[in-house]
Motif scaffolding. Structure first.
Motif, PDB file in Angstrom:
ATOM      1  N   LEU A 116       5.642 -11.059   0.356  1.00 55.10           N
ATOM      2  CA  LEU A 116       5.496 -11.753  -0.932  1.00 55.10           C
ATOM      3  C   LEU A 116       5.916 -10.894  -2.123  1.00 55.10           C
ATOM      4  O   LEU A 116       6.802 -11.267  -2.894  1.00 55.10           O
ATOM      5  N   ALA A 117       5.279  -9.734  -2.262  1.00 49.82           N
ATOM      6  CA  ALA A 117       5.521  -8.933  -3.467  1.00 49.82           C
ATOM      7  C   ALA A 117       6.950  -8.383  -3.556  1.00 49.82           C
ATOM      8  O   ALA A 117       7.565  -8.484  -4.619  1.00 49.82           O
ATOM      9  N   GLU A 120       8.972 -11.438  -4.648  1.00 48.32           N
ATOM     10  CA  GLU A 120       8.657 -12.048  -5.945  1.00 48.32           C
ATOM     11  C   GLU A 120       8.696 -11.051  -7.099  1.00 48.32           C
ATOM     12  O   GLU A 120       8.977 -11.419  -8.230  1.00 48.32           O
ATOM     13  N   VAL A 121       8.350  -9.795  -6.819  1.00 50.16           N
ATOM     14  CA  VAL A 121       8.288  -8.823  -7.904  1.00 50.16           C
ATOM     15  C   VAL A 121       9.573  -8.013  -8.006  1.00 50.16           C
ATOM     16  O   VAL A 121      10.127  -7.847  -9.085  1.00 50.16           O
TER      17      VAL A 121
ATOM     18  N   LEU B 255      -0.251  -5.447  -6.662  1.00 50.67           N
ATOM     19  CA  LEU B 255       1.101  -5.564  -6.112  1.00 50.67           C
ATOM     20  C   LEU B 255       2.137  -5.805  -7.201  1.00 50.67           C
ATOM     21  O   LEU B 255       3.316  -5.950  -6.916  1.00 50.67           O
ATOM     22  N   GLY B 256       1.675  -5.902  -8.445  1.00 55.66           N
ATOM     23  CA  GLY B 256       2.599  -6.050  -9.563  1.00 55.66           C
ATOM     24  C   GLY B 256       2.972  -7.477  -9.902  1.00 55.66           C
ATOM     25  O   GLY B 256       3.895  -7.709 -10.670  1.00 55.66           O
ATOM     26  N   LEU B 257       2.262  -8.455  -9.322  1.00 55.31           N
ATOM     27  CA  LEU B 257       2.578  -9.856  -9.637  1.00 55.31           C
ATOM     28  C   LEU B 257       2.104 -10.194 -11.050  1.00 55.31           C
ATOM     29  O   LEU B 257       1.016  -9.777 -11.459  1.00 55.31           O
ATOM     30  N   LYS B 261       2.726 -15.813 -11.855  1.00 53.67           N
ATOM     31  CA  LYS B 261       3.050 -15.833 -10.428  1.00 53.67           C
ATOM     32  C   LYS B 261       1.791 -15.762  -9.578  1.00 53.67           C
ATOM     33  O   LYS B 261       1.714 -16.375  -8.518  1.00 53.67           O
TER      34      LYS B 261
END
Lengths: 258, 347
Positions: A116-117, A120-121, B255-257, B261
């Motif tokens: 995910l990260a 997305e990041v 996690l930096g989201l 998001k």
């Protein structure tokens, strides 16, 4: 790029909850590749300190440097240096974190949790991320669980997935907040083994833990925290065998006599 | 969604209870098909009238002023036909058709059955336009709940946001719409708003449109119910979002989201399952609340039954209304339960 002396540095970090002062002027310098274990009685501020490093707790005052760059600066009179959001985000991603209660995303499979990260990041390519995730899962010994949902796994397996998830962001520092405290005793070993492997690979680690055996074996430095200050620090040998501070002595006596 | 459909089609994996339910449903449908094939045709029913009545009907042909009113209703397995004359001498004849026979329905059980068929037929809005009877109730409920869910999600996100002004505005909205009666809200939207801003709801539609008044009232009702439902849905969505463990926010942040998001990928997907039961409740409440549109003369089940009561002085008219509402709510409860089960996969 790598012209920094310390990978993580905190200067005068303090934190208050109202009038209660949880962290009092904490200074710490961590070299790349160092493994630091933080021990101490509950309420000493160990977790709060660790959580304030990656902004999960707001510090009241102090400075935090990551790889020599200023990451966070707060003063009570608000005379602070402004930090570019992008730099801050970049520095935040240098730290990975594992929690006591794992905090995996229950609606996503193990593989999705890990991917995910990065997708997305960091906006990395999906296929590459998937491949790397599978490798990480192999590393923590859970490759066959890739498509399971987290609630199908045991606590120890979940924690190992959580470690893999944090590693997928390729952090330079790993923060562990009591990673084995919520586990059944027989599951602790697997998680500690993964952490040992990680330490041997040269990862910089800060570990809040009650596993004294782990601290003795793996740590380069042990911090003993009590009442919001670092009461004593030194090599594992120094802390466990020749503690000087009476608080350290009484703490070790109480836990080793259990 | 794909796996949901797959699960529906994959009969082998069905539980025994599901299989039994489906067998019962299919048997009921099969019986209905057989019975509806067996019931007398419309022509048969119309031929039932007495000779005297037939003569009058024949005399009506070609004349501009009809003396006999012929009503024919068909309700899947039963049908009903009535002949009534107006004028000095009022004569009525009623017949109920069932499994190849037509029964006289002027008194006793026959009369009761005939009335039930006739009333149910009218309440369902058969043969009328879309904004009539049960169709109106379903349309209004579905659309206004859809508006409510979208509006409610936005309001909930607004209310829990760190922006104090936004939070207060959203909180105020919810406070207002939950703190005042829906009926008054309906009156305000239908009567007060046009009066203040100088327009009429029927102006939204073409001048020649004979249904313009009803369509206008429907739009007003849709707005009132949508706004009201938004307030209730907002609280449901907010409670569901806030019931997600704090650790999920922390893990996402570590996690930096970003906040948006985190909400979109982590928090809202998890809270959806927790929203389903209360949203189902809200939808079913809405079906029943929709009966208040009788106050602005929309022809829903309630309005029709009230009209029948006053015009025919028949007090059993509310029984079929109850049954229709019950069937609608039972149907939706069943659907929502199925959805809820599908969402519980990972919890």
């Amino acid at each position: 790029m790598d012209n920094f002396e310390y990978i993580l540095e905190t200067e005068h970090v303090s934190k208050n909850f109202g009038s209660l002062s949880v962290l009092k002027d904490i200074n710490l310098k961590v070299k790349k590749g160092e493994v630091i274990c933080i021990i101490g009685p509950s309420g000493a501020g160990k977790s709060t300190y660790l959580r304030s490093l990656n902004q999960l707790e707001k510090i009241s005052s102090g400075k935090i440097f990551i790889k020599g760059d200023l990451f966070l600066h707060r003063e009570k009179d608000h005379t602070v240096e402004r930090i570019d959001k992008k730099t801050q985000q970049k520095l935040l991603l240098e730290m990975g974190m594992c929690f006591q209660r794992f905090n995996l995303f229950p609606h996503k499979t193990v593989l999705e949790n890990i991917c995910l990260a990065p997708i997305e990041v960091k906006h990395e390519d999906k296929e590459t991320v998937k491949k790397e995730a599978m490798e990480l899962l192999k590393k923590v010994g859970l490759a066959e669980k890739a498509n399971e949902f987290p609630n199908r796994l045991s606590g120890g397996q979940q924690q190992r997935v959580a470690i893999a998830r944090a590693l997928a962001m390729k952090p330079e520092i790993m923060l562990f907040d009591e990673p084995t405290s919520a586990l059944d005793p027989e599951l602790v070993g697997d998680v500690l083994q993964v952490m040992k492997d990680l330490a041997n690979d040269g990862m910089t680690m800060l570990v809040v833990t009650h596993e004294m055996g782990f601290a003795k074996e793996v740590a380069d430095r042990v911090l003993f925290m009590a009442d919001g200050i670092i009461a004593e620090e030194g090599t594992p040998d120094h802390i466990f065998n020749h503690p000087e501070n009476p608080r350290t002595q009484s703490f070790l006596r109480s836990i080793l006599n259990v | 969604m794909k796996s949901f459909l797959k699960g529906l089609i994959n009969v082998k994996n069905w539980k025994k209870k599901t299989k039994v339910t489906w067998i019962i449903v299919l048997v009921v449908i099969a019986v209905c098909i057989v019975l509806s094939a067996l019931k007398p045709s419309e022509a048969d029913m119309k031929a039932m009238a007495s000779e005297e009545m037939q003569a009058m009907i024949k005399a009506d042909e070609g004349s501009s002023r009809k003396r006999v009113t012929v009503t024919y209703n068909s309700l899947i397995i039963v049908n009903y036909c009535s002949f009534s004359t107006s004028g000095a001498k009022e004569v009525t004849e009623k017949y109920v058709g069932f499994v190849g026979h037509a029964f006289q329905a002027d008194e006793g059980f026959g009369k009761f059955a005939g009335q039930m068929v006739n009333y149910t037929y009218r309440m369902l809005g058969c043969g009328e336009n879309l904004l009539h009877g049960a169709k109106l109730t379903l349309l209004l409920t579905t659309l206004s709940t859809a508006i409510g869910v979208v509006l409610g999600t936005l309001l909930a996100l607004g209310k829990i946001s760190k922006n104090k002004v936004l939070s207060k505005v959203c909180g105020g909205y919810i406070f207002f719409f939950r703190g005042t009666p829906l009926l008054i809200q309906l009156f305000v939207i239908y009567y007060s708003v046009p009066a203040i801003f100088g327009f009429a709801w029927r102006d939204l539609f073409a001048v020649g449109d004979t249904q313009a008044v009803y369509k206008g009232a429907f739009i007003a009702a849709l707005i009132a119910y949508g706004l009201n439902s938004g307030a209730y849905c907002a609280e449901i969505v907010r409670a569901a979002i806030q019931s997600i463990e704090k650790g999920q926010h922390e893990a996402a942040k570590a996690l930096g989201l970003s906040y948006s998001k985190t909400m979109r990928l982590i928090i809202i997907p998890q809270s959806v399952r927790r929203m389903v039961p209360p949203l189902c409740n809200e939808f079913i409440m809405m079906i029943k609340d929709a009966s208040m549109v009788f106050a602005i003369s929309l022809m829903d089940i309630t309005t029709i039954s009230k009209n029948i009561m006053t015009s025919e002085i028949s007090y059993i008219v509310f029984l079929p209304a109850l049954i229709i509402y019950l069937i609608i709510t039972a149907f939706f409860t069943w659907i929502f339960n199925a959805i809820e089960k599908k969402f519980s996969l990972y919890e």
